[in-house]
Design a protein around this motif. Sequence first.
Motif, PDB file in Angstrom:
ATOM      1  N   ARG A 180      26.727 -56.527 -12.719  1.00  7.83           N
ATOM      2  CA  ARG A 180      28.111 -56.798 -11.534  1.00  7.83           C
ATOM      3  C   ARG A 180      28.212 -58.216 -11.406  1.00  7.83           C
ATOM      4  NH1 ARG A 180      31.529 -54.043  -7.154  1.00  7.83           N
ATOM      5  NH2 ARG A 180      32.576 -55.737  -5.939  1.00  7.83           N
ATOM      6  N   PRO A 181      29.171 -58.669 -11.927  1.00  7.07           N
ATOM      7  CA  PRO A 181      29.132 -60.315 -12.551  1.00  7.07           C
ATOM      8  C   PRO A 181      29.340 -60.889 -10.643  1.00  7.07           C
ATOM      9  CG  PRO A 181      30.475 -59.191 -14.305  1.00  7.07           C
ATOM     10  CD  PRO A 181      29.905 -58.379 -13.446  1.00  7.07           C
ATOM     11  N   SER A 182      30.539 -59.849  -9.818  1.00  3.70           N
ATOM     12  CA  SER A 182      30.831 -60.694  -8.930  1.00  3.70           C
ATOM     13  C   SER A 182      29.787 -60.328  -7.732  1.00  3.70           C
ATOM     14  CB  SER A 182      31.743 -60.102  -8.242  1.00  3.70           C
ATOM     15  OG  SER A 182      31.691 -58.747  -8.147  1.00  3.70           O
ATOM     16  N   THR A 183      28.597 -60.232  -8.068  1.00  9.63           N
ATOM     17  CA  THR A 183      27.660 -60.348  -6.799  1.00  9.63           C
ATOM     18  C   THR A 183      27.225 -61.541  -6.447  1.00  9.63           C
ATOM     19  OG1 THR A 183      25.864 -58.588  -8.820  1.00  9.63           O
ATOM     20  CG2 THR A 183      24.901 -60.437  -6.889  1.00  9.63           C
ATOM     21  N   ILE A 184      27.160 -62.241  -7.349  1.00  7.66           N
ATOM     22  CA  ILE A 184      27.071 -63.957  -6.009  1.00  7.66           C
ATOM     23  C   ILE A 184      28.163 -64.306  -5.040  1.00  7.66           C
ATOM     24  CG2 ILE A 184      27.087 -66.388  -6.866  1.00  7.66           C
ATOM     25  CD1 ILE A 184      25.394 -65.684  -9.472  1.00  7.66           C
ATOM     26  N   ILE A 185      28.670 -63.764  -5.412  1.00  4.63           N
ATOM     27  CA  ILE A 185      30.429 -63.955  -4.478  1.00  4.63           C
ATOM     28  C   ILE A 185      30.428 -63.263  -3.196  1.00  4.63           C
ATOM     29  CG2 ILE A 185      33.061 -64.479  -4.108  1.00  4.63           C
ATOM     30  CD1 ILE A 185      31.542 -67.242  -5.179  1.00  4.63           C
ATOM     31  N   ALA A 205      13.419 -64.233  -6.438  1.00  2.00           N
ATOM     32  CA  ALA A 205      15.029 -63.866  -5.573  1.00  2.00           C
ATOM     33  C   ALA A 205      16.124 -64.033  -6.573  1.00  2.00           C
ATOM     34  CB  ALA A 205      14.757 -65.164  -4.808  1.00  2.00           C
ATOM     35  N   ARG A 206      15.922 -65.714  -8.140  1.00  2.00           N
ATOM     36  CA  ARG A 206      16.510 -65.168  -8.891  1.00  2.00           C
ATOM     37  C   ARG A 206      16.502 -64.278  -9.802  1.00  2.00           C
ATOM     38  NH1 ARG A 206      15.004 -70.628 -10.168  1.00  2.00           N
ATOM     39  NH2 ARG A 206      16.235 -71.381  -8.829  1.00  2.00           N
ATOM     40  N   VAL A 207      15.437 -64.081 -10.588  1.00  2.00           N
ATOM     41  CA  VAL A 207      15.146 -63.383 -10.978  1.00  2.00           C
ATOM     42  C   VAL A 207      15.868 -61.236 -10.838  1.00  2.00           C
ATOM     43  CG1 VAL A 207      14.323 -61.164 -12.377  1.00  2.00           C
ATOM     44  CG2 VAL A 207      13.609 -64.114 -12.419  1.00  2.00           C
ATOM     45  N   PHE A 208      15.717 -61.052  -9.828  1.00  2.00           N
ATOM     46  CA  PHE A 208      16.221 -60.298  -8.890  1.00  2.00           C
ATOM     47  C   PHE A 208      18.024 -59.980  -9.047  1.00  2.00           C
ATOM     48  CE2 PHE A 208      17.934 -57.647  -4.702  1.00  2.00           C
ATOM     49  CZ  PHE A 208      17.582 -57.321  -5.183  1.00  2.00           C
ATOM     50  N   LEU A 209      18.158 -61.522  -8.574  1.00  2.00           N
ATOM     51  CA  LEU A 209      19.701 -61.938  -8.489  1.00  2.00           C
ATOM     52  C   LEU A 209      20.520 -61.576  -9.626  1.00  2.00           C
ATOM     53  CD1 LEU A 209      22.607 -62.757  -6.792  1.00  2.00           C
ATOM     54  CD2 LEU A 209      21.550 -65.413  -7.316  1.00  2.00           C
TER      55      LEU A 209
END
Length: 380
Positions: free
Chosen positions: A253-258, A242-246
């Motif tokens: 897209r840097p805002s993906t996490i939030i 999941a970390r690699v995918f994220l």
Amino acid sequence: MKLCVLCKTQKAVLKRPKTGQQICQPCFYYVFETEIHHTITKASLFRRGERVAIGASGGKDSTVLAHVLKTLNDRYDYGLDLFLLSVDEGITGYRDDSLETVKRNQQQYALPLKIVSYGELYGWTMDDIVQEVGLKNNCTYCGVFRRQALDRGAVMLGVDHIVTGHNADDIAETILMNIFRGDIARLGRCTQIVTQGESMIRRSKPFKYTYEKEIVMYAYFKKLDYFSTECIYSPNAYRGHARVFLKDLESVRPSTIIDIIHSGEAFEIKADIKMPTQKTCERCGYMSSNTICKACVLLEGLNRGLPQLGIGKESRVRKQMEGAPPQELPSVVQHFSQIKRDDSAPDIIQPRDPATVNTPPPRMPTGILPVAPPKKDLNW
């Protein structure tokens, strides 16, 4: 030379991964700490006079959390009694060295330290468990045991609240994992900034909206003492995928996490969906969605010499354990109601000589702006 976009007086030395702003070190410290303070106050995480245990592993997240919480507690007068609480999983060559970092943090931040171990609580260390189960499902054991060990240590300390260093990346990964597994119950809980633990002990995540890259950057510029190596038993962990995918998504897209966190917060579970109800384990008294908790099921398998007993679907195993006569149920862990609370400060634990401890160098953060080379003097 580019100036900081916030103060417009000092030279910009870094680019914030979260916003893309090019700012100076003092402004980075200010916005990093202030955003965490706003998270704490907006969610009303603390109450004056609370005894708060910081889950300390010696890694970057918990070390920065201890440093920032102590700073904010002094700066904004939260009125908290802070403690460090560590779990020794019994991983030779990893946890024994990282705990030395925690012991040094105890001295650096003048915070009392309590260490609880798998060996004392469960009669098994992770080294022993890996010998039995191998490297495929060992993280299942460690995750279940560590969560309960933190609550047991908190009861011993007599604290009201546990804070952990779970950051925005961790929470986004957990949301993805629960979606991939179709785990509706955990999906509804994993985005909560405060959850209820055992014995009315609250758990919270002050770093819920804090990027991992910025935590690394803060630790680097502040020159904090932390242990940077990952667990030697986790290369095959499901979270790693999941970390690699994220990270791949974040690079686009840097805002993906939030964005993922906000999406997880917006999930609504239909009213007709049956959700598990919280019960109490018949064996150890820990909270559970079944009459026998996951930790006791896993321990049952280890003690019987059947380590895969608690992995996967375990309804049959639970029925066997629930139907067994009381005299055949070995008491493998202390019942929660029998844990003695000690309100006195733990004794100071002296660290070993740093020369005898394997301490890897700190991680080099991304986002540091390159230093322009000096211009050549072309005067003859």
